[in-house]
Scaffold this active site. Structure first.
Site, short mmCIF file in Angstrom:
data_model
loop_
_atom_site.label_atom_id
_atom_site.label_comp_id
_atom_site.label_asym_id
_atom_site.label_seq_id
_atom_site.Cartn_x
_atom_site.Cartn_y
_atom_site.Cartn_z
CG HIS A 185 -2.06 0.95 1.07
ND1 HIS A 185 -1.98 2.28 1.36
CD2 HIS A 185 -3.32 0.74 0.59
CE1 HIS A 185 -3.13 2.85 1.08
NE2 HIS A 185 -3.96 1.93 0.61
CG ASP A 215 -8.67 -4.09 -2.99
OD1 ASP A 215 -9.85 -3.93 -2.63
OD2 ASP A 215 -8.01 -3.23 -3.57
N1 CMC Z 1 4.20 -7.60 -4.99
C1 CMC Z 1 5.56 -7.60 -5.12
N2 CMC Z 1 6.34 -6.52 -4.93
C2 CMC Z 1 5.74 -5.38 -4.59
C3 CMC Z 1 4.34 -5.29 -4.44
C4 CMC Z 1 3.57 -6.45 -4.65
N3 CMC Z 1 2.24 -6.41 -4.51
N4 CMC Z 1 4.00 -4.02 -4.09
C5 CMC Z 1 5.14 -3.34 -4.04
N5 CMC Z 1 6.20 -4.14 -4.34
C6 CMC Z 1 7.63 -3.78 -4.33
C7 CMC Z 1 8.00 -2.96 -5.56
O1 CMC Z 1 8.42 -3.79 -6.61
C8 CMC Z 1 9.08 -2.08 -5.01
O2 CMC Z 1 10.25 -2.87 -4.90
P1 CMC Z 1 11.72 -2.19 -5.12
O3 CMC Z 1 11.84 -1.17 -4.04
O4 CMC Z 1 12.67 -3.33 -5.01
O5 CMC Z 1 11.67 -1.58 -6.50
C9 CMC Z 1 8.64 -1.77 -3.58
O6 CMC Z 1 7.82 -2.91 -3.20
C10 CMC Z 1 7.81 -0.49 -3.45
O7 CMC Z 1 6.72 -0.58 -4.36
P2 CMC Z 1 6.11 0.64 -5.15
O8 CMC Z 1 5.38 0.13 -6.35
O9 CMC Z 1 7.16 1.68 -5.37
O10 CMC Z 1 5.08 1.19 -4.09
P3 CMC Z 1 3.89 2.18 -4.36
O11 CMC Z 1 3.60 2.86 -3.09
O12 CMC Z 1 4.17 3.02 -5.56
O13 CMC Z 1 2.68 1.20 -4.77
C11 CMC Z 1 0.85 -0.29 -4.66
C12 CMC Z 1 1.66 0.77 -3.92
C13 CMC Z 1 -0.42 -0.57 -3.86
C14 CMC Z 1 0.43 0.26 -6.04
C15 CMC Z 1 1.70 -1.56 -4.84
O14 CMC Z 1 2.05 -2.08 -3.57
C16 CMC Z 1 0.98 -2.64 -5.66
O15 CMC Z 1 1.08 -2.63 -6.90
N6 CMC Z 1 0.27 -3.60 -4.99
C17 CMC Z 1 -0.53 -4.58 -5.70
C18 CMC Z 1 -1.85 -3.96 -6.16
C19 CMC Z 1 -2.83 -3.76 -5.03
O16 CMC Z 1 -3.05 -4.65 -4.22
N7 CMC Z 1 -3.47 -2.58 -5.00
C20 CMC Z 1 -4.52 -2.27 -4.03
C21 CMC Z 1 -4.14 -1.16 -3.09
S1 CMC Z 1 -5.24 -1.07 -1.67
C22 CMC Z 1 -6.78 -0.61 -2.32
C23 CMC Z 1 -6.81 0.79 -2.73
O17 CMC Z 1 -6.86 1.67 -1.87
O18 CMC Z 1 -6.79 1.02 -3.95
#
Ligand code: CMC
Length: 428
Positions: free
Chosen positions: A307, A364
């Site tokens: 998140h 989710d």
């Molecule tokens: N699986 C594997 N690796 C992950 C995941 C995941 N679900 N989420 C983040 N990471 C890794 C990412 O690859 C990165 O690694 P590194 O630092 O080595 O490059 C690190 O964790 C930070 O991730 P980020 O993408 O920079 O983080 P963010 O804050 O931009 O993204 C997120 C947050 C929710 C988009 C992301 O965690 C994600 O894609 N999760 C899966 C989709 C999901 O479940 N979304 C629902 C969010 S909750 C409901 C809502 O409010 O919408």
């Protein structure tokens, strides 16, 4: 603590005031940055460090796993309030009195019909259309059937627009699902509760009276409350920014629905279930998928994990995990996908990759398992999220308009070609 922050550019120092919120969050107020520095801006893709507004609606502390609507803890609201009380609280700032609550519900019920011509629009969509596309279009189409613009300076006008959308949206949600299933479009009843009526409108068969199941009513009520607001997330920011051009409420909400659709946002609930099903069909080897999620050359992500704000745990996920156990238990449903979900969660919680990056199950991760047990098709999951988020979007839109916020218009750092003279077609 000092009351200012200093930025130095080219040896010149500039002071900026600090703003401190009621929960002691500190922000550097850079409103004057461009004018006093002669044009410097900040850059922050994804707005990871940028506050777009001051808001009194929802507080969340991602480090401590706190979520509160108007000061009330999500755990207490999920336990003690119903969805319409929470909607009223979010939108108008206080829990409703008994009279206010009754009037609110009665006014919403009075608006819970749509123009018959809406059925023609629904009919024009192919059955294969994704329900999120359909509901975004129908919400936008409401503007055509309710063309008078809202006078935001009139509380009465604002109230009428709010009860209108809260009344009509569940009808559109139910019809979106029924159209896909080839069922007749019906209106439910105005003599039952808001959530009861959503279930009735969705599930009543043409030849059978729908009987309410309190377990389902309670589960849906809770899910809607947990999704009702989440401060400045992608869809809410979209609603606020679209509304900041003084676009109408329904148009702003339609934009929010489109933003919610993406799998990194609300679309994750559908993606989670599809992922869990995929793992099940592939033999249930959770370790294989954990490895894929960690492999930087593999685009696979563990959907329902991580998140932007929660870096400890998502309080909504805690409540939903418990609810999933209860609902499946009460309904006597055993879902092997719930075991896969629990297995993945356990592995991730003790895995260095996930621990270091503070990736925890989010709202989710378990919600789809409950929706499925309720008989809601996977493609409708994100629509159910939208149904829950509706009061939050409305509250944020209303706050933005009442605070007379300026039109949202970010800056950029241009990295393209500098000036070059035009070359005539024959010379290229
Ligand atoms: N699986 C594997 N690796 C992950 C995941 C995941 N679900 N989420 C983040 N990471 C890794 C990412 O690859 C990165 O690694 P590194 O630092 O080595 O490059 C690190 O964790 C930070 O991730 P980020 O993408 O920079 O983080 P963010 O804050 O931009 O993204 C997120 C947050 C929710 C988009 C992301 O965690 C994600 O894609 N999760 C899966 C989709 C999901 O479940 N979304 C629902 C969010 S909750 C409901 C809502 O409010 O919408």
């Amino acid at each position: 603590m000092s009351d200012k922050a200093t930025i130095e550019i080219d040896g010149e120092k500039y002071d900026f005031p600090l703003i401190v919120g009621t929960e002691n969050e500190v922000a550097i107020d850079i409103k004057a940055l461009r004018s006093i520095t002669g044009g410097a801006i900040t850059i922050d893709p994804g707005f990871k460090n940028t506050g777009s507004c001051e808001s009194a609606i929802t507080f969340l502390d991602g480090e401590k796993g706190i979520l509160r609507y108007r000061g009330y803890a999500i755990e207490e609201l999920a336990e003690k309030a119903d969805f319409l009380e929470v909607a009223y609280l979010l939108i108008f700032g206080e829990l409703p009195t008994k009279e206010q609550n009754e009037k609110f519900h009665a006014d919403i019920k009075a608006e819970a019909v749509v123009d018959e011509d809406v059925k023609k629009i629904i009919d024009a969509f192919p059955k294969s259309a994704h329900p999120m596309g359909v509901i975004a279009s129908l919400t936008s189409a409401l503007t055509a059937f309710n063309p008078s613009s809202v006078n935001v300076n009139s509380e009465e006008d604002m109230y009428r627009a709010i009860v209108k959308i809260l009344g009509k949206f569940p009808v559109l949600v139910a019809w979106t699902m029924r159209k896909k299933q080839g069922l007749p479009l019906n209106y439910g009843s105005d003599s039952i509760g808001y959530v009861e009526n959503i279930l009735k409108m969705m599930f009543e068969k043409p030849n059978h009276t729908y009987e309410q199941n309190p377990i389902l009513v309670n589960a849906l009520d809770k899910l809607l409350i947990l999704h009702a607001d989440h401060e400045q997330n992608c869809s809410t920011s979209t609603v606020r920014i679209v509304g900041s051009s003084h676009a109408g409420l329904f148009a702003s909400l339609s934009a929010g629905i489109s933003a919610l659709w993406g799998p990194l946002h609300g679309g994750a609930n559908q993606a989670v279930l599809e992922m869990l099903e995929g793992i099940k069909q592939d033999g249930g080897d959770t370790k294989k998928y954990m490895a894929k999620a960690k492999d930087k050359d593999d685009p696979f992500r563990l959907m329902g994990f991580g998140h932007r704000v929660y870096k400890n745990f998502d309080p909504r996920a805690k409540i939903i995990k418990k609810a999933a156990d209860e609902v499946l238990g009460d309904l006597g449903v055993t879902d092997p996908v719930l075991d896969i979900a629990k297995g993945l969660a356990e592995e991730a919680l003790s895995d260095d990759y996930f621990v270091q990056r503070k990736l925890y199950p989010n709202v989710d991760f378990y919600s789809g398992i409950i929706y499925r047990a309720m008989g809601i098709p996977v493609e409708m999951f994100t629509v159910m999220f939208a149904l829950g988020r509706l009061p939050g979007w409305i509250a944020q839109w209303r706050e933005m308009r009442l605070r007379k916020e300026p039109i949202g218009r970010p800056r950029q750092v241009y990295i393209g070609e500098t000036y070059r003279p035009f070359v005539n077609l024959e010379d290229r």
